[in-house]
Design a protein around this motif. Structure first.
Motif, PDB file in Angstrom:
ATOM      1  N   ALA A 293       0.833  -1.204   0.000  1.00 42.51           N
ATOM      2  CA  ALA A 293       0.000   0.000   0.000  1.00 42.51           C
ATOM      3  C   ALA A 293       0.871   1.258   0.000  1.00 42.51           C
ATOM      4  CB  ALA A 293      -0.924  -0.003   1.216  1.00 42.51           C
ATOM      5  N   VAL A 294       1.915   1.269   0.829  1.00 45.08           N
ATOM      6  CA  VAL A 294       2.819   2.428   0.863  1.00 45.08           C
ATOM      7  C   VAL A 294       3.519   2.585  -0.484  1.00 45.08           C
ATOM      8  CG1 VAL A 294       4.884   3.391   1.949  1.00 45.08           C
ATOM      9  CG2 VAL A 294       3.158   2.247   3.352  1.00 45.08           C
ATOM     10  N   MET A 295       3.928   1.471  -1.058  1.00 43.92           N
ATOM     11  CA  MET A 295       4.560   1.518  -2.371  1.00 43.92           C
ATOM     12  C   MET A 295       3.620   2.115  -3.411  1.00 43.92           C
ATOM     13  SD  MET A 295       5.179  -1.423  -5.103  1.00 43.92           S
ATOM     14  CE  MET A 295       3.465  -1.084  -5.473  1.00 43.92           C
ATOM     15  N   GLY A 296       2.331   1.736  -3.357  1.00 40.96           N
ATOM     16  CA  GLY A 296       1.356   2.269  -4.305  1.00 40.96           C
ATOM     17  C   GLY A 296       1.237   3.775  -4.225  1.00 40.96           C
ATOM     18  N   VAL A 297       1.258   4.318  -2.998  1.00 42.91           N
ATOM     19  CA  VAL A 297       1.196   5.771  -2.811  1.00 42.91           C
ATOM     20  C   VAL A 297       2.430   6.439  -3.401  1.00 42.91           C
ATOM     21  CG1 VAL A 297       1.150   7.619  -1.105  1.00 42.91           C
ATOM     22  CG2 VAL A 297      -0.265   5.584  -0.766  1.00 42.91           C
ATOM     23  N   SER A 298       3.594   5.866  -3.152  1.00 41.35           N
ATOM     24  CA  SER A 298       4.834   6.467  -3.669  1.00 41.35           C
ATOM     25  C   SER A 298       4.874   6.429  -5.188  1.00 41.35           C
ATOM     26  CB  SER A 298       6.045   5.737  -3.086  1.00 41.35           C
ATOM     27  OG  SER A 298       6.161   4.431  -3.594  1.00 41.35           O
TER      28      SER A 298
ATOM     29  N   LEU B  28      11.159   8.147 -27.302  1.00 40.50           N
ATOM     30  CA  LEU B  28      10.830   6.862 -26.688  1.00 40.50           C
ATOM     31  C   LEU B  28      11.841   6.497 -25.613  1.00 40.50           C
ATOM     32  CD1 LEU B  28       9.174   4.266 -26.534  1.00 40.50           C
ATOM     33  CD2 LEU B  28      10.556   3.345 -28.424  1.00 40.50           C
ATOM     34  N   LEU B  29      13.106   6.781 -25.859  1.00 38.37           N
ATOM     35  CA  LEU B  29      14.144   6.452 -24.876  1.00 38.37           C
ATOM     36  C   LEU B  29      13.908   7.185 -23.558  1.00 38.37           C
ATOM     37  CD1 LEU B  29      16.756   4.923 -24.352  1.00 38.37           C
ATOM     38  CD2 LEU B  29      18.029   6.913 -25.209  1.00 38.37           C
ATOM     39  N   VAL B  30      13.485   8.464 -23.643  1.00 39.86           N
ATOM     40  CA  VAL B  30      13.196   9.238 -22.431  1.00 39.86           C
ATOM     41  C   VAL B  30      11.990   8.656 -21.701  1.00 39.86           C
ATOM     42  CG1 VAL B  30      12.497  11.506 -21.551  1.00 39.86           C
ATOM     43  CG2 VAL B  30      14.194  11.341 -23.390  1.00 39.86           C
ATOM     44  N   ARG B  31      10.961   8.300 -22.445  1.00 43.20           N
ATOM     45  CA  ARG B  31       9.758   7.725 -21.847  1.00 43.20           C
ATOM     46  C   ARG B  31      10.069   6.380 -21.184  1.00 43.20           C
ATOM     47  NH1 ARG B  31       5.428   7.111 -26.217  1.00 43.20           N
ATOM     48  NH2 ARG B  31       4.011   6.947 -24.436  1.00 43.20           N
ATOM     49  N   ALA B  32      10.866   5.553 -21.880  1.00 49.46           N
ATOM     50  CA  ALA B  32      11.228   4.252 -21.320  1.00 49.46           C
ATOM     51  C   ALA B  32      12.069   4.414 -20.053  1.00 49.46           C
ATOM     52  CB  ALA B  32      11.989   3.436 -22.362  1.00 49.46           C
ATOM     53  N   ALA B  33      13.013   5.359 -20.076  1.00 53.19           N
ATOM     54  CA  ALA B  33      13.843   5.606 -18.892  1.00 53.19           C
ATOM     55  C   ALA B  33      12.994   6.102 -17.723  1.00 53.19           C
ATOM     56  CB  ALA B  33      14.934   6.620 -19.225  1.00 53.19           C
ATOM     57  N   SER B  34      11.991   6.932 -18.021  1.00 53.52           N
ATOM     58  CA  SER B  34      11.096   7.435 -16.973  1.00 53.52           C
ATOM     59  C   SER B  34      10.269   6.308 -16.369  1.00 53.52           C
ATOM     60  CB  SER B  34      10.179   8.520 -17.541  1.00 53.52           C
ATOM     61  OG  SER B  34      10.931   9.596 -18.072  1.00 53.52           O
ATOM     62  N   LEU B  35       9.786   5.393 -17.234  1.00 53.37           N
ATOM     63  CA  LEU B  35       9.044   4.238 -16.728  1.00 53.37           C
ATOM     64  C   LEU B  35       9.957   3.351 -15.886  1.00 53.37           C
ATOM     65  CD1 LEU B  35       6.416   2.597 -16.662  1.00 53.37           C
ATOM     66  CD2 LEU B  35       7.175   1.440 -18.761  1.00 53.37           C
ATOM     67  N   GLY B  36      11.195   3.189 -16.330  1.00 51.22           N
ATOM     68  CA  GLY B  36      12.148   2.414 -15.550  1.00 51.22           C
ATOM     69  C   GLY B  36      12.398   3.023 -14.185  1.00 51.22           C
ATOM     70  N   LEU B  37      12.486   4.355 -14.139  1.00 45.94           N
ATOM     71  CA  LEU B  37      12.667   5.049 -12.860  1.00 45.94           C
ATOM     72  C   LEU B  37      11.454   4.856 -11.961  1.00 45.94           C
ATOM     73  CD1 LEU B  37      14.266   6.947 -11.018  1.00 45.94           C
ATOM     74  CD2 LEU B  37      13.258   8.892 -12.266  1.00 45.94           C
ATOM     75  N   LEU B  38      10.268   4.897 -12.561  1.00 44.21           N
ATOM     76  CA  LEU B  38       9.028   4.691 -11.806  1.00 44.21           C
ATOM     77  C   LEU B  38       9.016   3.292 -11.187  1.00 44.21           C
ATOM     78  CD1 LEU B  38       6.271   5.964 -11.089  1.00 44.21           C
ATOM     79  CD2 LEU B  38       5.365   4.944 -13.191  1.00 44.21           C
ATOM     80  N   VAL B  39       9.408   2.307 -11.976  1.00 48.01           N
ATOM     81  CA  VAL B  39       9.476   0.924 -11.480  1.00 48.01           C
ATOM     82  C   VAL B  39      10.508   0.816 -10.354  1.00 48.01           C
ATOM     83  CG1 VAL B  39      10.105  -1.446 -12.081  1.00 48.01           C
ATOM     84  CG2 VAL B  39       8.698  -0.097 -13.649  1.00 48.01           C
ATOM     85  N   LEU B  40      11.650   1.460 -10.546  1.00 46.17           N
ATOM     86  CA  LEU B  40      12.712   1.410  -9.533  1.00 46.17           C
ATOM     87  C   LEU B  40      12.256   2.007  -8.207  1.00 46.17           C
ATOM     88  CD1 LEU B  40      15.658   0.741  -8.877  1.00 46.17           C
ATOM     89  CD2 LEU B  40      16.276   3.044  -9.699  1.00 46.17           C
ATOM     90  N   VAL B  41      11.527   3.124  -8.269  1.00 45.84           N
ATOM     91  CA  VAL B  41      10.997   3.742  -7.046  1.00 45.84           C
ATOM     92  C   VAL B  41      10.080   2.768  -6.316  1.00 45.84           C
ATOM     93  CG1 VAL B  41       9.447   5.536  -6.168  1.00 45.84           C
ATOM     94  CG2 VAL B  41      11.229   6.124  -7.823  1.00 45.84           C
ATOM     95  N   GLY B  42       9.216   2.096  -7.076  1.00 43.63           N
ATOM     96  CA  GLY B  42       8.297   1.137  -6.473  1.00 43.63           C
ATOM     97  C   GLY B  42       9.029  -0.041  -5.847  1.00 43.63           C
ATOM     98  N   VAL B  43      10.005  -0.593  -6.568  1.00 47.77           N
ATOM     99  CA  VAL B  43      10.752  -1.753  -6.072  1.00 47.77           C
ATOM    100  C   VAL B  43      11.515  -1.404  -4.799  1.00 47.77           C
ATOM    101  CG1 VAL B  43      12.670  -3.315  -6.572  1.00 47.77           C
ATOM    102  CG2 VAL B  43      10.943  -2.872  -8.324  1.00 47.77           C
ATOM    103  N   VAL B  44      12.228  -0.275  -4.826  1.00 51.48           N
ATOM    104  CA  VAL B  44      13.033   0.125  -3.661  1.00 51.48           C
ATOM    105  C   VAL B  44      12.142   0.408  -2.458  1.00 51.48           C
ATOM    106  CG1 VAL B  44      14.568   1.904  -2.750  1.00 51.48           C
ATOM    107  CG2 VAL B  44      14.950   0.987  -5.046  1.00 51.48           C
ATOM    108  N   THR B  45      11.038   1.121  -2.677  1.00 49.05           N
ATOM    109  CA  THR B  45      10.123   1.444  -1.581  1.00 49.05           C
ATOM    110  C   THR B  45       9.586   0.180  -0.930  1.00 49.05           C
ATOM    111  OG1 THR B  45       9.449   3.503  -2.665  1.00 49.05           O
ATOM    112  CG2 THR B  45       8.008   2.661  -0.938  1.00 49.05           C
ATOM    113  N   PHE B  46       9.085  -0.733  -1.754  1.00 49.89           N
ATOM    114  CA  PHE B  46       8.530  -1.976  -1.205  1.00 49.89           C
ATOM    115  C   PHE B  46       9.603  -2.803  -0.503  1.00 49.89           C
ATOM    116  CE2 PHE B  46       7.808  -6.546  -1.602  1.00 49.89           C
ATOM    117  CZ  PHE B  46       6.614  -6.665  -0.918  1.00 49.89           C
TER     118      PHE B  46
END
Length: 520
Positions: A456-461, A478-496
């Motif tokens: 739940a905390v990860m979802g908020v972040s 596309l490279l910028v968009r993909a890198a941004s999505l990768g960063l979003l995933v990384l934030v979720g993984v690290v938070t959880f």
């Protein structure tokens, strides 16, 4: 940690396959978009896959692995070879007959699975042609499941797990060639895609045949006969057709109804592919590893080890599934947009796919838990009880799909599949618990609550990070968009990971150390 290591072997292979599958689907979206060829491909490709998962992976493996495991334990390799030869001959005969019938009656099969296509004769004829070309894929995949069951019983999981990678390699090469050569005729494009599916099936089968040869297990060739072994397998397998393939049956029901909406099958396909990533990596890995493990533990009378395996499998699955489900529910639009929006896959297709993905995400834990608890029945050679629950789930799915489709269109189909999955899984858990075949320990219950909190905390972040990254996710290269999505995933993984580890919800560091010890 042996279960975790085996989960990691199968899950890692499945992850590689799914990632390459995304490459394939990105190329597919670029080549055919969400138009008539995409609709035709989804139905044509799903047809052999439906039969494969119903008769091969679902019914066959749920019945074959416990019986084969018993032969190995009681009669040794010689008895196991005899059993494998008898079953292999019967399986091949059934596959050849089924394929011949499908080729003859394919127009009726397509009409039954996608009645809405009849209004568009060109799309209907294309679907029939593609389905006929792709249907032999069923033969190769069923034989792969048969050989894979033998390998898994001997705790050789890698080859069968890595085999699906080859389909995605073959299809990616085919789609890349289509894009480079600029093929735009629908009939030609559909034919090329269907041939690619069949060739991919042949390559996958070769992978497990090579590993079976390395094992030194030779399957004798017999004339197909209705032996006692075949009778027992059939008795267990018929209920397993429903129990093991409930998700596929629900998808088929949804496909029939979705054919009434233009492009709906393609939208559901792309959404299905996204939530299938965690389901494949976690659920399939657990189902493949857990059944032979539980079977051998029960045969040896190791009930404590059986309970430990089931508890740890449940814990491991939800540690990975809950955060994945939350992420798919919170940022579906961002994920779909970055992965698929290009060439023929427009903003409207992104919106439709994201809505279906959100609906599917709520059912992801149920679909994974189904893979965890079904082996608890199959290991005891009980396929009838899951069959009954599957029937209940199918009835719920059909009723809800019909009720929700007029208001929510294809999203209603996805939501109906989700709710039916929860009904089926709840029944599996309740009866297994009532019989005393599943006893959750205190450690499991405590950790699951902590994992739910961390998710739940990860979802908020992730939600607020997506708002911050919105300009980079939606516009630009596309490279910028993909890198941004990768960063979003990384934030979720690290938070959880931080919250789960610090709170004691999951010993992620311990799991990582166990995997490193395996590789050293």
């Amino acid at each position: 940690m042996s279960l975790v290591r085996n989960f990691a072997t199968v899950g890692g292979a499945t992850l590689l396959s799914r990632l390459l599958g995304f490459v394939r689907d990105v190329l597919l979206a670029a080549a055919v978009g969400a138009g008539p060829v995409a609709d035709a491909f989804v139905v044509a490709f799903r047809l052999p896959n439906l039969f494969r998962r119903l008769f091969a992976e679902g019914a066959f493996n749920s019945a074959f692995i416990p019986l084969f495991g018993r032969k190995v334990e009681e009669e040794g390799d010689q008895g196991a070879r005899q059993f494998a030869g008898e079953i292999g001959a019967a399986l091949l005969l059934c596959l050849l007959v089924l394929t011949a019938l499908a080729q003859i009656f394919m127009p009726f099969v397509v009409w039954a699975l996608a009645p809405g296509f009849v209004a568009d004769p060109e799309k209907y004829d294309l679907t029939v042609l593609m389905a006929r070309i792709a249907f032999p894929y069923l033969i190769f995949m069923s034989l792969l499941a048969f050989i894979g069951g033998i390998l898994n019983t001997y705790h050789r999981f890698a080859a069968a797990a890595f085999a699906p990678v080859m389909l995605n390699v073959v299809m990616s090469l085919v789609l890349g060639s289509v894009l480079l050569t600029g093929v735009d005729d629908n009939m030609t494009l559909g034919t090329i895609l269907a041939i690619g599916v069949t060739v991919g099936g042949i390559v996958q089968l070769l992978v497990v045949i090579i590993d079976l040869k390395r094992l030194g297990f030779r399957i004798p060739v017999f004339r197909p006969r209705y032996t006692n072994s075949a009778k027992r397998l059939l008795a267990l397998g018929i209920p397993g057709v429903i129990a093991g393939g409930v998700t596929q049956i629900n998808i088929a029901v949804g496909q029939i109804i979705a054919s009434m909406q233009e492009g709906a099958n393609a939208l559901l396909y792309f959404a299905d592919r996204l939530y299938q990533l965690p389901l494949g990596v976690i659920g399939i890995a657990i189902g493949v590893v857990l059944l032979p493990s539980l079977t051998r533990q029960l045969r040896a009378g190791e009930t404590a080890a059986y309970q430990h395996s089931l508890n740890r499998a449940l814990e491991f699955s939800l540690v990975l599934t809950l955060p994945a489900a939350v992420a798919l529910a919170v940022v579906p639009h961002e994920i779909v947009s970055v992965l698929f929006q290009r060439v023929r896959f427009d903003a409207q297709a992104v919106d439709g796919t994201a809505a279906a993905l959100m609906a599917f995400s709520f059912g992801l834990p149920a679909f994974v838990l189904n893979k965890v608890f079904s082996p608890g029945y199959f290991a005891r050679e009980d396929t009838k009880t899951p069959m009954k629950f599957a029937v209940v789930g199918m009835v719920v799915n059909v009723i809800l799909s019909i009720v929700l489709f007029p208001w929510l269109m294809h999203v209603g189909i996805a939501l109906a599949t989700t709710l039916a999955g929860w009904v089926n899984t709840a029944l599996l858990i309740a009866v297994l618990w009532k019989r005393g075949h599943f006893k959750p320990d205190f450690s499991l219950l405590r950790r699951l609550l902590l994992v739910l909190m961390a998710s739940a905390v990860m979802g908020v972040s992730v939600h607020f990070t997506a708002i911050f990254l919105a300009p980079y996710l939606s516009d630009g290269w596309l490279l910028v968009r993909a890198a941004s999505l990768g960063l979003l995933v990384l934030v979720g993984v690290v938070t959880f990971a931080l919250i789960a580890q610090l709170s004691g919800g999951a010993d992620l560091l311990g799991m990582a150390k166990a995997l490193r010890r395996r590789n050293t």
